[in-house]
Write an enzyme that holds these catalytic residues in place. Structure first.
Site, PDB file in Angstrom:
ATOM      1  N   ASP A 183       0.986  -1.537   0.062  1.00  0.00           N
ATOM      2  CA  ASP A 183      -0.043   0.458   0.270  1.00  0.00           C
ATOM      3  C   ASP A 183       1.048   1.472  -0.053  1.00  0.00           C
ATOM      4  OD1 ASP A 183      -2.076   1.178   0.536  1.00  0.00           O
ATOM      5  OD2 ASP A 183      -1.742   1.725   2.382  1.00  0.00           O
ATOM      6  N   ASP A 227      -7.905  -1.612   3.815  1.00  0.00           N
ATOM      7  CA  ASP A 227      -6.919  -2.374   3.079  1.00  0.00           C
ATOM      8  C   ASP A 227      -7.326  -4.375   3.344  1.00  0.00           C
ATOM      9  OD1 ASP A 227      -5.584  -2.127   4.961  1.00  0.00           O
ATOM     10  OD2 ASP A 227      -2.992  -1.335   3.720  1.00  0.00           O
ATOM     11  N   ASP A 236      -1.062  -0.782   6.137  1.00  0.00           N
ATOM     12  CA  ASP A 236      -1.255  -0.480   7.476  1.00  0.00           C
ATOM     13  C   ASP A 236      -2.818  -0.547   7.845  1.00  0.00           C
ATOM     14  OD1 ASP A 236      -2.516   1.385   6.022  1.00  0.00           O
ATOM     15  OD2 ASP A 236      -2.523   3.002   6.420  1.00  0.00           O
TER      16      ASP A 236
HETATM   17  P1  ADP Z   1      -3.876   4.078  -0.656  1.00  0.00           P
HETATM   18  O1  ADP Z   1      -4.060   3.689  -1.800  1.00  0.00           O
HETATM   19  O2  ADP Z   1      -2.771   5.064  -1.069  1.00  0.00           O
HETATM   20  O3  ADP Z   1      -3.951   3.681   0.528  1.00  0.00           O
HETATM   21  P2  ADP Z   1      -6.559   5.278  -0.536  1.00  0.00           P
HETATM   22  O4  ADP Z   1      -7.246   3.886  -1.351  1.00  0.00           O
HETATM   23  O5  ADP Z   1      -7.084   5.810   1.400  1.00  0.00           O
HETATM   24  O6  ADP Z   1      -5.317   6.103  -1.040  1.00  0.00           O
HETATM   25  O7  ADP Z   1      -7.999   7.197  -0.978  1.00  0.00           O
HETATM   26  C1  ADP Z   1      -6.734   6.371  -2.882  1.00  0.00           C
HETATM   27  C2  ADP Z   1      -7.396   8.069  -2.645  1.00  0.00           C
HETATM   28  O8  ADP Z   1      -8.720   8.158  -2.213  1.00  0.00           O
HETATM   29  C3  ADP Z   1      -6.356   9.433  -2.400  1.00  0.00           C
HETATM   30  O9  ADP Z   1      -5.170   9.432  -2.672  1.00  0.00           O
HETATM   31  C4  ADP Z   1      -7.911  10.377  -2.578  1.00  0.00           C
HETATM   32  O10 ADP Z   1      -7.660  10.926  -3.738  1.00  0.00           O
HETATM   33  C5  ADP Z   1      -9.230   9.609  -2.042  1.00  0.00           C
HETATM   34  N1  ADP Z   1      -9.801   9.488  -0.878  1.00  0.00           N
HETATM   35  C6  ADP Z   1     -10.263   8.927  -0.083  1.00  0.00           C
HETATM   36  N2  ADP Z   1     -10.141   8.981   1.090  1.00  0.00           N
HETATM   37  C7  ADP Z   1     -10.510  10.266   1.377  1.00  0.00           C
HETATM   38  C8  ADP Z   1     -11.234  11.166   2.058  1.00  0.00           C
HETATM   39  N3  ADP Z   1     -11.242  11.022   3.505  1.00  0.00           N
HETATM   40  N4  ADP Z   1     -11.052  11.931   2.001  1.00  0.00           N
HETATM   41  C9  ADP Z   1      -9.938  12.674   0.814  1.00  0.00           C
HETATM   42  N5  ADP Z   1      -9.453  11.968  -0.185  1.00  0.00           N
HETATM   43  C10 ADP Z   1     -10.083  10.738  -0.167  1.00  0.00           C
HETATM   44 MG    MG Z   2      -4.520   2.681   2.696  1.00  0.00          MG
END
Ligand code: ADP
Ligand code: MG
Length: 636
Positions: A336, A533, A529
């Site tokens: 991740d 996920d 983390d």
């Molecule tokens: P990662 O794969 O880096 O762990 P996430 O799957 O949690 O990221 O989120 C992917 C994308 O979705 C983020 O980069 C953001 O653009 C958007 N996103 C997710 N959750 C939020 C939130 N709470 N507020 C704003 N944007 C969000």
């Molecule tokens: Mg994440």
């Protein structure tokens, strides 16, 4: 040594004191005139002293239909030897066998104690203040929300938040990290860490059972019940091997002498036919002695147990031997991004606003995010800085991989990435910055975006280098973030591949795709983390949660938990698992090799019972000592 072991030791010593002179007499090294029958009766003293419990267990085993155990083998072999006139050997075998048993039980007990010493996190008491006096109570009795006092040098007994005092904490028993952490009011403390300098008042946030120290001890203690393939193999093997050797022994006792008698070959070499039978039956008894699979059977679970203990001492919690084994076979790792490779502390780098003020845009965004624990949400709240009034927010909806929709002061607010904007039918304006772009829509119209950027973890690059060195063929980052950001991060840390703009479900299919590429015994690990996920953590061959100390969800979903968020721990965990498995394989090969060699030598009459029992006890001692090396893997 416990009392049971002391008793066995006493029996061994007494038996040996009787045995040695009798042996010298029977071998005619010392000449004493004595009728044979007297010698036999005298030999029974050391024999029964040291072996009566084995004889009893063998008898009970036969009665209960569990014939082929070690006790049975030892009983038959030693009685056989004595009946055939080899009194000395018969008694010696029983004596040495007990020496081996004593060593084994001592070593196993010792390594168990070692592990709990290494994992010196079980708190004995908690201090609570009653009428201005400090009282020591059982940590079990402290209720959530009580104030406890932790003095310098004491272990923190329960998880909580500091409400008074300032100190440095040694968390090495939890995280394997020996650098102390400075803490003060408002900081969270975890049970099992050691308070070093100042007195702390802590308001507890969990009961003893639910506190970190108890949970970790639970995990480690239960890990042994999840058996690895090697352990299952060995217990199956022992079940097959022992009867086979017993039947071989039977064949060895009967067939060759029959054959010799029928064909009359080699008769000249023997004085009488009785001697032929005696010789082959003695060989068969030697076979039985060799057939005890003790060394392998004891050393393999012990290796895993020690490995799991050693790993937790290094801040790597492994939930079972099977996971340790799978980890050693990992060749592909998916990561991740946020919180795993990057710190997850986003800084606002730019705000582009159109109709509304910059401050206002940030306020709407922060308000909409006020209930989420996503790293982006926390960062936006921090960037806004002022206190947020949750009463202004309603109809909140977090859509993972997209962002958040909510009503703020009656306005429709949507905060998130381009996918989010598409969802609410607003056109997102592109941005020239490389960073995570958080778009904001207000009442169905575009209101601007906030550019935030994350920092790499300091060890991320070195971690990838070490993984490559450890033979990991593929490192792939899976992220929901924009492609430009993903590309930059992947290049900076030296990942072999990345996939961007994935929704949580896409991450699962990406992992499934990678799993298909893992042929043969190659395994895939996913490191995350634990925030959104969990599905991937459980889909991968092995799920590794990092920085998970204190996060229940991640500890639940993962197979291996890295107690701090240092990515170097991934390579370390792999090295530990490999070392452990190497030791297991060494023990299997060594023990079985020596056994097979002894069986061959016994069959052709070169190895006698002495050789057999010394080889057996010797192999067992070496294998157990080798297994204990697994405990000391912290500084790999
Ligand atoms: P990662 O794969 O880096 O762990 P996430 O799957 O949690 O990221 O989120 C992917 C994308 O979705 C983020 O980069 C953001 O653009 C958007 N996103 C997710 N959750 C939020 C939130 N709470 N507020 C704003 N944007 C969000
Ligand atoms: Mg994440």
């Amino acid at each position: 040594m416990n009392s049971k072991q002391k008793k066995l030791l006493t029996r061994i010593i007494i038996s040996a004191i009787f045995f040695v002179p009798l042996y010298l007499i029977s071998e005619e090294i010392v000449h004493v005139e004595m009728p044979k029958i007297a010698l036999i009766i005298l030999f029974l003293i050391p024999y029964l002293t040291v072996g009566y419990d084995i004889l009893r267990k063998a008898f009970l085993g036969i009665k209960n239909g569990q014939v082929f155990d070690e006790n049975f083998l030892m009983t038959i072999a030693t009685i056989g030897a004595i009946v055939l006139g080899e009194y000395g050997e018969g008694v010696a075998v029983m004596l040495l066998y007990q020496v081996g048993e004593l060593f084994q039980s001592y070593a196993v007990g010792k390594s168990r104690r070692n592990i709990s010493e290494l994992m010196d996190i079980r708190p004995d008491y908690a201090n609570i203040e009653v009428d201005g006096q400090i009282e020591q109570v059982d940590p079990d009795e402290v209720e959530v929300g009580s104030i406890i006092v932790v003095k310098p040098g004491e272990k923190v007994p329960l998880d909580g938040v500091i409400v008074g005092g300032k100190s440095a904490l040694n968390t090495s028993a939890l995280t394997g990290e020996s650098k102390p952490v400075d803490v003060e009011e408002g900081y969270t403390v975890l049970s099992g860490s050691i308070n070093m300098t100042g007195v702390l008042q802590v308001r507890t946030t969990a009961e003893f059972e639910e506190s970190t120290a108890s949970k970790i001890l639970d995990l480690v203690e239960n890990a042994a019940s999840r058996k690895s393939k090697s352990e299952n193999f060995i217990s199956k093997f022992a079940r097959v091997y022992t009867p086979i050797v017993v039947y071989l022994a039977l064949a060895l006792a009967i067939l060759p002498p029959l054959f010799i008698m029928v064909t009359k070959i080699g008769i000249g070499g023997y004085a009488t036919t009785g001697a032929i039978w005696a010789d082959w039956i003695l060989r068969a008894c030697t076979f039985l002695v060799i057939s005890c699979p003790c060394a392998v059977v004891i050393s393999i679970p012990l290796s895993f147990f020690a490995g799991i203990g050693g790993a937790s001492n290094a801040g790597v919690l492994v939930k079972g031997s099977n996971y340790l084994e799978t980890l050693s076979e990992v060749r592909v790792i998916a990561f991740d991004k946020t919180g795993t490779i990057t710190k997850g502390n986003f800084e606002v780098t730019a705000i582009h606003h159109n109709p509304i003020e910059e401050k206002q845009l940030l306020e709407y965004a922060a308000l909409a995010e006020c209930h989420s624990s996503h790293p982006i949400s926390l960062s936006l709240q921090k960037a806004y800085g002022n206190k947020l009034d949750p009463a202004r927010v309603s109809d909140l909806q977090e859509i993972s991989g997209h962002g958040i929709q909510a009503k703020v002061d009656g306005h429709d607010v949507a905060v998130g990435n381009e996918k989010m904007m598409k969802r609410v039918g607003v056109e997102a304006r592109p941005c020239h910055h490389v960073g995570t772009i958080i778009h904001v829509a207000l009442d169905g119209a575009y209101a601007g975006h906030i550019v935030i950027s994350d920092e790499l973890k300091p060890n991320a690059k070195e971690a990838m280098r070490q993984l490559k060195k450890a033979g990991i063929e593929k490192t792939v980052m899976l992220t929901g973030d924009a492609k430009a950001v993903a590309e930059k991060v992947a290049a900076e840390v030296g990942l072999t591949d990345f996939r961007a703009e994935l929704l949580p479900a896409d991450k699962v299919s990406a992992v499934e795709g990678l799993l298909k590429e893992c042929t043969g015994s190659k395994r895939l690990a996913f490191v995350g983390d634990g925030i959104n996920d969990a599905p991937v953590l459980s889909r991968a061959d092995i799920g590794i949660a990092m920085g998970a100390l204190g996060s229940d969800a991640a500890i639940e979903a993962a197979d291996i938990v890295l107690m701090d968020d240092d990515p170097l721990k991934i390579a370390k965990a792999i090295k530990i698992s490999r070392k452990c498995l190497r030791i297991v394989k060494q023990n299997i090969t060594f023990a079985l090799g020596v056994k097979i060699l002894c069986l061959l030598l016994a069959a052709i009459g070169i190895a006698n019972m002495w050789v057999a029992i010394i080889a057996d006890v010797g192999v067992m001692i070496l294998a157990v000592l080798n297994a204990i090396r697994c405990l000391f893997v912290k500084n790999l």
